[in-house]
Design a protein around this motif. Structure first.
Motif, PDB file in Angstrom:
ATOM      1  N   ALA A 110      62.609 -13.929 -45.398  1.00  0.00           N
ATOM      2  CA  ALA A 110      63.830 -14.018 -44.602  1.00  0.00           C
ATOM      3  C   ALA A 110      63.778 -15.178 -43.618  1.00  0.00           C
ATOM      4  O   ALA A 110      64.775 -15.871 -43.396  1.00  0.00           O
ATOM      5  N   ALA A 111      62.615 -15.400 -43.028  1.00  0.00           N
ATOM      6  CA  ALA A 111      62.496 -16.487 -42.053  1.00  0.00           C
ATOM      7  C   ALA A 111      62.712 -17.847 -42.727  1.00  0.00           C
ATOM      8  O   ALA A 111      63.387 -18.733 -42.177  1.00  0.00           O
ATOM      9  N   LYS A 112      62.159 -18.019 -43.912  1.00  0.00           N
ATOM     10  CA  LYS A 112      62.337 -19.285 -44.632  1.00  0.00           C
ATOM     11  C   LYS A 112      63.799 -19.487 -45.043  1.00  0.00           C
ATOM     12  O   LYS A 112      64.336 -20.601 -44.952  1.00  0.00           O
ATOM     13  N   ILE A 113      64.436 -18.401 -45.494  1.00  0.00           N
ATOM     14  CA  ILE A 113      65.841 -18.501 -45.881  1.00  0.00           C
ATOM     15  C   ILE A 113      66.701 -18.817 -44.671  1.00  0.00           C
ATOM     16  O   ILE A 113      67.620 -19.635 -44.728  1.00  0.00           O
ATOM     17  N   ASN A 114      66.382 -18.182 -43.523  1.00  0.00           N
ATOM     18  CA  ASN A 114      67.127 -18.412 -42.287  1.00  0.00           C
ATOM     19  C   ASN A 114      66.994 -19.856 -41.811  1.00  0.00           C
ATOM     20  O   ASN A 114      67.923 -20.406 -41.196  1.00  0.00           O
ATOM     21  N   GLU A 121      68.161 -13.382 -39.899  1.00  0.00           N
ATOM     22  CA  GLU A 121      66.935 -12.852 -40.505  1.00  0.00           C
ATOM     23  C   GLU A 121      66.968 -11.332 -40.597  1.00  0.00           C
ATOM     24  O   GLU A 121      66.569 -10.748 -41.612  1.00  0.00           O
ATOM     25  N   SER A 122      67.486 -10.668 -39.554  1.00  0.00           N
ATOM     26  CA  SER A 122      67.543  -9.200 -39.575  1.00  0.00           C
ATOM     27  C   SER A 122      68.488  -8.705 -40.675  1.00  0.00           C
ATOM     28  O   SER A 122      68.234  -7.691 -41.328  1.00  0.00           O
ATOM     29  N   PHE A 127      69.365  -6.196 -45.916  1.00  0.00           N
ATOM     30  CA  PHE A 127      69.861  -6.286 -47.292  1.00  0.00           C
ATOM     31  C   PHE A 127      68.731  -6.037 -48.281  1.00  0.00           C
ATOM     32  O   PHE A 127      68.906  -5.339 -49.280  1.00  0.00           O
ATOM     33  N   SER A 128      67.567  -6.601 -48.002  1.00  0.00           N
ATOM     34  CA  SER A 128      66.419  -6.432 -48.888  1.00  0.00           C
ATOM     35  C   SER A 128      66.014  -4.963 -48.993  1.00  0.00           C
ATOM     36  O   SER A 128      65.814  -4.442 -50.096  1.00  0.00           O
TER      37      SER A 128
END
Length: 229
Positions: A110-114, A121-122, A127-128
């Motif tokens: 999530a951090a990389k996608i953000n 990120e939350s 969602f995950s």
């Protein structure tokens, strides 16, 4: 419909539904042509229709013409052990694991996608987690529903879909994960049937328990239809 009995005989004989639909449509068109010929010969509506139907042949003869062609039989009728017993657990595990892994990597990274996309990120983690829960609940009930519809559509004996559903319950994929950093996250796949002997087991494995309950509904539907018939 004039050829419902023919269609039912063919389905019970293992003929693929697509071939049954085409054959019945061709019979109806041929009957219309014969009826028109009889009317042109001077017979009235009722008499023309009955004479045309007699010229076409009785239901048993029409059905036998298709039943004598083994290439028209469907795969579930030819190889029910493959369609109902072997493929469903494999497909359920493979598809479920692929979807679960996709949801897992969304949350774990999530951090990389953000950092690349303007997505919180939350929200990605939420969602995950929701996606992984859904993957643990839905694939087996969806597969058992497919087996029930397939068996009913092709008028197969109850033993094959019920055996397939039972096998899926015994071999329900149990997917789990743990988010981590620096490649210490993990994905795991196990199989099993959870017996709710303790409330703690129900709470810990509630997605699996819900999956079991939903997976049984198609079997109940099949048995109910069989009794009504």
């Amino acid at each position: 419909m004039p050829f419902d009995a023919v269609a039912e005989t063919l389905l019970k004989g293992g003929i693929a539904p697509r071939h049954v639909r085409r054959y019945v449509r061709e019979l109806a068109e041929h009957l219309d042509d014969l009826t028109a010929q009889q009317r042109a010969a001077g017979y009235d509506g009722e008499d023309a229709a009955s004479r045309a139907r007699a010229r076409l042949g009785d239901d048993s003869e029409l059905a036998q013409a298709m039943l004598d062609q083994p290439g028209m039989r469907s795969w579930p009728a030819r190889m029910p052990w493959l369609v109902f017993l072997l493929l469903p657990p494999v497909l359920t595990a493979v598809i479920g694991l692929a979807l679960y892994a996709a949801c897992y990597y969304v949350g774990n990274d999530a951090a990389k996608i953000n950092a690349v996309l303007p997505l919180p990120e939350s929200g990605l983690v939420g969602f995950s987690l929701a996606g992984m829960t859904a993957v643990n609940v839905l694939p087996v009930p969806m597969m058992t529903t497919l087996l029930a519809i397939l068996a009913q559509r092709q008028r197969l004996r109850l033993q094959w879909p019920l055996l397939g559903i039972g096998l899926l319950l015994l071999a329900t994929p149990m997917l789990s994960s743990r988010f981590g950093h620096h490649h210490d996250g993990r994905l795991a796949l196990q199989y099993g049937l959870v017996i709710p002997i303790r409330w703690s087991l129900v709470m810990r494995h509630w997605p699996l328990m819900l999956s079991h309950v939903l997976a049984l509904l198609p079997a109940i539907w099949l048995i109910g239809r069989k009794r009504v018939a």
